[in-house]
Write an enzyme that holds these catalytic residues in place. Structure first.
Site, PDB file in Angstrom:
ATOM      1  N   THR A 142       0.822  -1.212   0.000  1.00  0.00           N
ATOM      2  CA  THR A 142       0.000   0.000   0.000  1.00  0.00           C
ATOM      3  C   THR A 142       0.857   1.264   0.000  1.00  0.00           C
ATOM      4  OG1 THR A 142      -1.728  -1.170   1.169  1.00  0.00           O
ATOM      5  CG2 THR A 142      -1.786   1.213   1.317  1.00  0.00           C
ATOM      6  N   GLY A 181       3.086  -3.161   8.608  1.00  0.00           N
ATOM      7  CA  GLY A 181       3.445  -3.417   9.997  1.00  0.00           C
ATOM      8  C   GLY A 181       4.902  -3.822  10.092  1.00  0.00           C
ATOM      9  N   GLU A 424      -5.499  -4.814   4.558  1.00  0.00           N
ATOM     10  CA  GLU A 424      -5.453  -5.953   3.630  1.00  0.00           C
ATOM     11  C   GLU A 424      -6.698  -5.963   2.737  1.00  0.00           C
ATOM     12  OE1 GLU A 424      -2.759  -7.434   3.076  1.00  0.00           O
ATOM     13  OE2 GLU A 424      -3.765  -8.506   1.463  1.00  0.00           O
TER      14      GLU A 424
END
Lengths: 441, 209
Positions: A142, A181, A424
């Site tokens: 992303t 993350g 996601e």
């Protein structure tokens, strides 16, 4: 509590047998308890601290230390990579890393991506360092202004046959990788999704294994800008980060080449199937659905027990106030969500079995079932996270003011479930991907 | 639904789209009838939006046609997902080899889930699912009866999730139900309770008022 003792006095069914059903069999229950026992009694994990009053940095250090201990435990136990996401389910990760696991994406996305999208030579080149902890990775897809519409990503990887390298570049700040993350300050490698160019032609999005920090000093490598994006609704030590490339050179051998290839001369071989590189996303979406049901089970257990203990209202003939679960409104707030735990877990577990089957078919070259699996995984991830998020909020409300307290854990469970509706693949976009498949059918 | 592809393979989750609708009459209390109704909703939602898309494609560019149907497409995908969930669970229940008591409990849980699903989307079940307003009223009462039936099993059903207290980590949700003591204990950890009069009272308020 005497009221709970009454509830447990004569159950209408064998609770252990029901636990076996929830877990998918007696052997699975045993395996689960065995894993939990190892985690709960691990010398570096068994003693917990309250983190509510720690600073952002202190929380990160605490959660990172525990995540590392968990990673070592997984390594020592030699757990299968496909089992890791189950081990790291919200139940366990909420104990080991209550504020978010900085190594979660390493475990549930980075490692599976390497296993599924790197070719055999690449797997053997990197996996040793991954498992001994020299390489800690994340999955950078992303971008700051480009999300679930994967084809719209703007980070470029331009192949130069003369140097046999890709030039990895972030054209402007809108294309900065944003959200992965562990990217903030934890990972030293990333699988980066970028638009591939060979012979001046765009070839679509492809994955690249990229070193972003020095393995010894942990300093960002030349041309790399990396950092943490800051606080969020929850999961604040997941260490979500940003990443920009200024013409970073990546060796040709670092493009993950199980599905598509770039040869030394720049010639390009297409993947066998358009969605072949979607494997990690499918895997992760099924795992998210299972994990979010896990959070719902915890919330349902909390609300159920509290609804028995809590008494409120005009005293009845026995002099006691009524239990709040006796009110029809409370029953509607709590009981359908307990039913949902059972239905959603069993249905999602079936999808997991289906995923395992299709993955083995794809490895054997048969991709016929992949589009439907992709569509179903998109849909189930969206439906389950939306249902669970709404259900956990209803369960929080069922606990009145006490459910608003952090100590109830319900706010954290809500934050976790609603995060699942966002990351996601934002849910609306995923549902439209499913809709596109349905309309074609 | 668009009619442009070969029929899906056996076992596919979209087989229902290429078959006539399941016309099992709706009957309150029959899980099979509820599952059929959920299927009709999914089928109705998908075929309706597919037809709308086909019509719009005749008069406008594809992206515009797609955009005209976005809300209905999302609803269709969710309806399809719901049908997948209930169909899979129905199969799980029917294939179970557990005791009769477990079987009965799973059937009760499934009935609650189905009745609640209908109550959350009554308009869809009238529009596509073949339910009448009378069926909807009956379902509302049925749901409340089912909740009363499920109520005595609530604690065993959540105990069966098999969650140790340390994993639940909640003042409200521990096994022993000692809620209020835990809440006080947690409150005692607040740094503002370290001293009876925190320094900030003097530094940030009294010095200014």
């Amino acid at each position: 509590h005497p009221d709970l003792a009454v509830e447990r006095a004569s159950p209408a069914f064998d609770i252990e047998e029901m636990t076996n059903f929830v877990d998918g069999g007696k052997d699975k229950t045993e395996m689960k308890r065995n894993t939990w026992s190892k985690v709960l009694n691990h010398p570096e994990l068994r003693n917990t601290k309250a983190t509510e009053y720690m600073s952002h940095e202190e929380k990160y250090r605490y959660n990172l230390s525990r995540a590392t201990a968990m990673l070592k435990l997984i390594d020592e136990e030699g757990m299968d990579v496909n089992e890791i996401s189950k081990v790291m389910s919200h139940t366990v990760s909420g104990f080991t890393t209550p504020d978010g696991n900085p190594l979660a994406v390493h475990q549930v996305m980075f490692v599976p991506t390497l296993m599924n999208q790197a070719d055999d030579e690449q797997v053997s080149r990197w996996l040793g360092d991954v498992f001994n902890g020299t390489i800690v990775g994340t999955y950078a897809q992303t971008e700051l202004s480009h999300g679930t519409f994967v084809r719209g990503l703007r980070t470029t990887a331009t192949y130069d046959p003369a140097s046999r390298t890709f030039d990895l570049h972030t054209p402007d700040v809108s294309a900065a990788k944003w959200w992965p993350g562990g990217l903030g300050t934890t990972a030293n490698h990333a699988v980066v999704m970028a638009q591939l160019y060979t012979d001046g032609q765009p070839r679509g999005i492809h994955p690249f294994m990229v070193a972003i920090r020095d393995r010894e000093t942990h300093r960002p490598l030349p041309g790399i800008t990396v950092g943490e994006i800051g606080p969020k609704l929850g999961q604040n030590t997941l260490n979500n980060g940003y990443l920009l490339f200024d013409h970073v050179k990546v060796p040709r051998e670092n493009m993950l080449m199980r599905n598509a290839r770039v040869n030394e001369d720049g010639s390009y071989t297409k993947p066998s199937h358009q969605k072949a590189s979607y494997g990690t996303m499918v895997f992760t979406r099924v795992a998210i659905a299972l994990d979010t049901v896990d959070a719902l089970q915890i919330a349902a257990t909390i609300a159920a027990r509290y609804s028995i203990v809590r008494r409120q209202g005009e005293p009845r003939d026995d002099g006691q106030e009524p239990q709040i679960i006796d009110y029809q409104t409370q029953q509607l707030k709590v009981l359908p969500h307990i039913a949902a735990c059972y239905v959603l877990r069993a249905s999602t577990a079936r999808l997991w079995e289906h995923h395992t089957h299709v993955t083995s078919e794809v490895r054997g070259g048969d991709t016929a079932l992949l589009p439907e699996l992709h569509a179903t995984a998109c849909c189930l991830k969206a439906l389950v996270t939306q249902d669970c998020s709404e259900a956990i909020e209803a369960l929080r409300l069922s606990c009145g003011g006490h459910g608003y307290m952090t100590a109830s854990r319900l706010p954290a469970l809500y934050a976790y479930a609603t995060a699942g509706a966002t990351y996601e693949g934002e849910n609306t976009v995923l549902l439209l991907q499913t809709a596109r498949y349905l309309v074609k059918q | 639904a668009g009619g442009s592809h070969a029929p899906p393979a056996a076992g596919s989750a979209v087989t229902y789209l290429s078959r006539p609708a399941d016309d099992t009459p709706f009957a309150v209390g029959s899980p099979a009838a509820y599952v059929a109704a959920v299927g009709r909703v999914a089928r109705g939602r998908v075929t309706e939006v597919a037809a709308a898309l086909q019509a719009d494609r005749q008069t406008m560019p594809e992206p515009d046609a797609w955009n005209q149907s976005l809300v209905q497409l999302v609803a269709a995908a969710l309806a399809h997902g719901r049908y997948f969930v209930v169909r899979e669970f129905a199969e799980v229940v029917s294939q179970q080899s557990s005791s009769r008591a477990i079987q009965q409990m799973l059937e009760l849980l499934f009935s609650v889930y189905l009745a609640h699903a209908v109550s959350r989307a009554e308009g869809d079940f009238i529009t596509y699912g073949g339910l009448t307003p009378s069926d909807i009223r009956l379902n509302r009462r049925h749901l409340l009866r089912l909740l009363a039936e499920l109520r005595p099993h609530m604690i065993p059903l959540t105990d069966a999730f098999d969650l140790p207290d340390r994993l639940i980590n909640s003042t409200l949700g521990a096994w022993d139900g000692d809620v209020y003591r835990r809440m006080f204990e947690q409150a005692s950890h607040s740094p503002l309770n370290t001293d009876e009069v925190p320094a900030s009272f003097h530094q940030a308020m009294r010095s200014k008022l």
